[in-house]
Scaffold this motif. Structure first.
Motif, PDB file in Angstrom:
ATOM      1  N   ARG A  25       0.944  -1.551   0.089  1.00 28.15           N
ATOM      2  CA  ARG A  25      -0.133  -0.086   0.317  1.00 28.15           C
ATOM      3  C   ARG A  25       0.859   1.246   0.170  1.00 28.15           C
ATOM      4  NH1 ARG A  25      -4.107   1.629   5.273  1.00 28.15           N
ATOM      5  NH2 ARG A  25      -5.146   3.443   4.081  1.00 28.15           N
ATOM      6  N   GLU A  40       5.876   3.936   2.013  1.00 25.91           N
ATOM      7  CA  GLU A  40       5.128   2.951   1.223  1.00 25.91           C
ATOM      8  C   GLU A  40       4.816   1.515   2.002  1.00 25.91           C
ATOM      9  OE1 GLU A  40       7.363   2.194  -2.875  1.00 25.91           O
ATOM     10  OE2 GLU A  40       8.042   1.369  -1.566  1.00 25.91           O
ATOM     11  N   VAL A  41       4.262   0.913   2.244  1.00 30.24           N
ATOM     12  CA  VAL A  41       4.111  -0.219   3.150  1.00 30.24           C
ATOM     13  C   VAL A  41       4.384  -1.891   1.859  1.00 30.24           C
ATOM     14  CG1 VAL A  41       2.388  -1.506   4.473  1.00 30.24           C
ATOM     15  CG2 VAL A  41       2.003   0.657   4.115  1.00 30.24           C
ATOM     16  N   ARG A  42       5.118  -2.258   3.107  1.00 27.85           N
ATOM     17  CA  ARG A  42       5.736  -3.224   2.064  1.00 27.85           C
ATOM     18  C   ARG A  42       6.083  -4.510   2.768  1.00 27.85           C
ATOM     19  NH1 ARG A  42      11.915   0.114   0.420  1.00 27.85           N
ATOM     20  NH2 ARG A  42      10.683   1.025  -0.265  1.00 27.85           N
ATOM     21  N   LYS A  43       5.948  -5.739   1.776  1.00 22.51           N
ATOM     22  CA  LYS A  43       5.646  -7.351   2.124  1.00 22.51           C
ATOM     23  C   LYS A  43       7.454  -6.999   1.529  1.00 22.51           C
ATOM     24  CE  LYS A  43       3.600 -11.796   2.646  1.00 22.51           C
ATOM     25  NZ  LYS A  43       3.406 -12.629   1.999  1.00 22.51           N
TER      26      LYS A  43
END
Length: 91
Positions: A25, A40-43
């Motif tokens: 996201r 940024e929301v990162r995986k």
């Protein structure tokens, strides 16, 4: 001179291997900021790191010892050594 060395360090850091990730996201920047900054929301995919703990008050000495330990691990000092004795059964 300082700017040049800083730029060289930045370029080197950007060429290093980075962990793979997907952006989950993007959060909009706050309206009060003049620059366009997004969070940024990162995986991240699983990855390995090498780290060590150093008990040293001098930052220079700690950096040198820590780098040496991590480099040694990465370049094979983490492998068990072959025994220099002959492991064959006596006759």
């Amino acid at each position: 001179l300082r700017l040049g060395s800083g730029l060289a360090a930045w370029r080197t850091a950007n060429r290093l291997e980075k962990p793979a990730y997907t952006v989950v996201r993007r959060l909009p920047s706050a309206p009060s900021t003049h620059r366009r900054c997004q969070v940024e929301v990162r995986k991240y995919e699983p990855y390995l790191i090498a780290e060590t703990t150093i008990d040293e008050s001098s930052m220079r000495k700690a950096g040198s010892l820590g780098f040496g330990r991590c480099a040694g691990y990465i370049f094979g000092k983490n492998q068990p050594r072959q025994s220099k004795t002959n492991n064959e059964e006596p006759e």
